[in-house]
Scaffold this motif. Structure first.
Motif, PDB file in Angstrom:
ATOM      1  N   VAL A  66      59.096  52.396 -34.197  1.00  0.00           N
ATOM      2  CA  VAL A  66      57.535  52.427 -33.793  1.00  0.00           C
ATOM      3  C   VAL A  66      57.588  51.262 -34.066  1.00  0.00           C
ATOM      4  CG1 VAL A  66      55.292  52.798 -33.729  1.00  0.00           C
ATOM      5  CG2 VAL A  66      56.628  54.280 -34.002  1.00  0.00           C
ATOM      6  N   ALA A  67      57.684  50.244 -35.511  1.00  0.00           N
ATOM      7  CA  ALA A  67      56.649  49.422 -35.833  1.00  0.00           C
ATOM      8  C   ALA A  67      57.781  47.832 -35.180  1.00  0.00           C
ATOM      9  CB  ALA A  67      56.924  49.210 -36.953  1.00  0.00           C
ATOM     10  N   SER A  74      55.130  45.493 -25.770  1.00  0.00           N
ATOM     11  CA  SER A  74      54.174  44.527 -25.935  1.00  0.00           C
ATOM     12  C   SER A  74      53.894  43.390 -26.703  1.00  0.00           C
ATOM     13  CB  SER A  74      53.370  45.563 -27.010  1.00  0.00           C
ATOM     14  OG  SER A  74      51.499  44.842 -26.729  1.00  0.00           O
ATOM     15  N   HIS A  75      53.670  42.219 -24.973  1.00  0.00           N
ATOM     16  CA  HIS A  75      53.812  40.909 -25.587  1.00  0.00           C
ATOM     17  C   HIS A  75      52.173  39.891 -25.515  1.00  0.00           C
ATOM     18  CE1 HIS A  75      57.779  41.722 -24.744  1.00  0.00           C
ATOM     19  NE2 HIS A  75      57.455  42.048 -23.012  1.00  0.00           N
ATOM     20  N   ILE A  95      52.418  43.760 -36.386  1.00  0.00           N
ATOM     21  CA  ILE A  95      51.139  43.956 -37.031  1.00  0.00           C
ATOM     22  C   ILE A  95      51.252  45.840 -36.759  1.00  0.00           C
ATOM     23  CG2 ILE A  95      48.948  44.143 -37.663  1.00  0.00           C
ATOM     24  CD1 ILE A  95      49.633  41.146 -38.518  1.00  0.00           C
ATOM     25  N   TYR A  96      51.215  45.614 -34.949  1.00  0.00           N
ATOM     26  CA  TYR A  96      49.890  46.701 -33.731  1.00  0.00           C
ATOM     27  C   TYR A  96      51.292  48.068 -34.330  1.00  0.00           C
ATOM     28  CZ  TYR A  96      47.294  49.145 -30.997  1.00  0.00           C
ATOM     29  OH  TYR A  96      47.096  50.013 -30.062  1.00  0.00           O
ATOM     30  N   TYR A 239      42.999  43.680 -33.086  1.00  0.00           N
ATOM     31  CA  TYR A 239      44.623  43.490 -33.326  1.00  0.00           C
ATOM     32  C   TYR A 239      44.964  42.263 -32.168  1.00  0.00           C
ATOM     33  CZ  TYR A 239      45.003  47.126 -36.013  1.00  0.00           C
ATOM     34  OH  TYR A 239      44.625  47.838 -37.417  1.00  0.00           O
ATOM     35  N   TYR A 240      44.376  42.546 -31.087  1.00  0.00           N
ATOM     36  CA  TYR A 240      44.584  41.155 -30.373  1.00  0.00           C
ATOM     37  C   TYR A 240      43.538  40.511 -29.307  1.00  0.00           C
ATOM     38  CZ  TYR A 240      48.784  44.073 -29.550  1.00  0.00           C
ATOM     39  OH  TYR A 240      49.782  44.646 -29.977  1.00  0.00           O
TER      40      TYR A 240
END
Length: 284
Positions: A66-67, A74-75, A95-96, A239-240
């Protein structure tokens, strides 16, 4: 041998609901680490060490998968690490993904604990009167998975002991086919048996051995209070587009302490009962 499972089914259900709810919706990495640690320590009393080690290896693979997968799809994020086919791979996405992987394996492990603590009798006690068919299907599903694995291992071992040299993949396919056939036959027998015994007819009668005691009430109140404080005092991580960590003030620290106590209630109870048992033995 676990003693935590001796609590009233309603107390157990609400406790696991509290822990899993916060684990899913908080998305706070510190909460996730605390929750997974609590489930892992509780697992020491529920599962054998070999089984726990195998589960840990599988969870580690899921976490890494998953990491690593999340940054590839996702960019988003401001900190670019490198490019893959002109697509950005960012630190925030890594990190997310790691937090998402931790949330997944924590929830899976808590459900593994639930599967060990709850049996069909407790499930039917909780939901039998409200949703009798749903309770029956759910309880049979919980029993079906370990029974399916056990039957597969037995048939596969029998195939080995026959003496014929069969390729492993072919042996697995034969064993799987035999287990499916056996499961279908068992389902028909179960259906006929339930029909013969009058399942679904009204009026229905129930017998339960569960009694709600003072100890159940105390642990339910403690769990509810810790859940409420943990939910109110949770610190929101961003996170973003950039990673923003909330400052650890008194409110957030109170949330961490509350969720730590909530997650470790089963382990603390098991340790307390173990000490109490050893003390009782020493007095004999």
């Amino acid at each position: 041998m676990s003693t935590f499972k001796n609590f009233h089914p309603a107390v157990l259900f609400m406790y696991f609901f509290f822990v899993i709810f916060i684990s899913i919706f908080s998305f706070n990495p510190i909460y996730l680490v605390i929750g997974f640690s609590g489930a892992l320590f509780f697992g020491f009393y529920l599962f054998e060490k070999k089984s726990l080690a195998k589960s840990a290896a599988v969870y580690l693979i899921v976490f890494i998968a998953v990491a690593i997968t999340n940054p590839l799809f996702s960019h988003n994020g401001a900190t670019v690490l490198f490019f893959i086919n002109d697509n950005r791979v960012t630190l925030e996405a890594f990190i997310y993904g790691a937090v998402l992987g931790l949330a997944v394996i924590e929830v899976i492990f808590w459900f593994k604990c639930i599967n060990s603590v709850f049996d069909s009798e407790k499930l039917i006690f909780l939901f039998g009167k409200i949703f009798p068919k749903l309770a029956l299907v759910f309880s049979m599903t919980l029993r079906f998975i370990p029974e399916f694995v056990r039957s597969f291992k037995n048939i596969n071992t029998s195939q080995k002991l026959i003496g014929k040299k069969i390729p492993r993949l072919k042996r697995y396919m034969l064993s799987f086919s035999a287990v499916i056939t056996q499961s279908m036959e068992n389902s028909i027998l179960t259906s006929d048996s339930m029909k013969a015994r009058g399942y679904g007819l009204k009026p229905r009668s129930f017998y339960y051995r569960f009694r709600f005691t003072v100890s159940d009430a105390v642990y339910l109140i403690i769990s509810a209070v810790l859940f409420t404080v943990s939910l109110i005092c949770v610190g929101e991580f961003t996170y973003y587009p950039e990673l923003i960590i909330p400052k650890a003030d008194m409110r957030i620290c109170a949330g961490y302490v509350s969720f730590f106590l909530l997650s470790f209630i089963p382990f603390i109870y098991e340790v307390k009962e173990g000490i109490r048992w050893k003390y009782s033995i020493s007095k004999i």
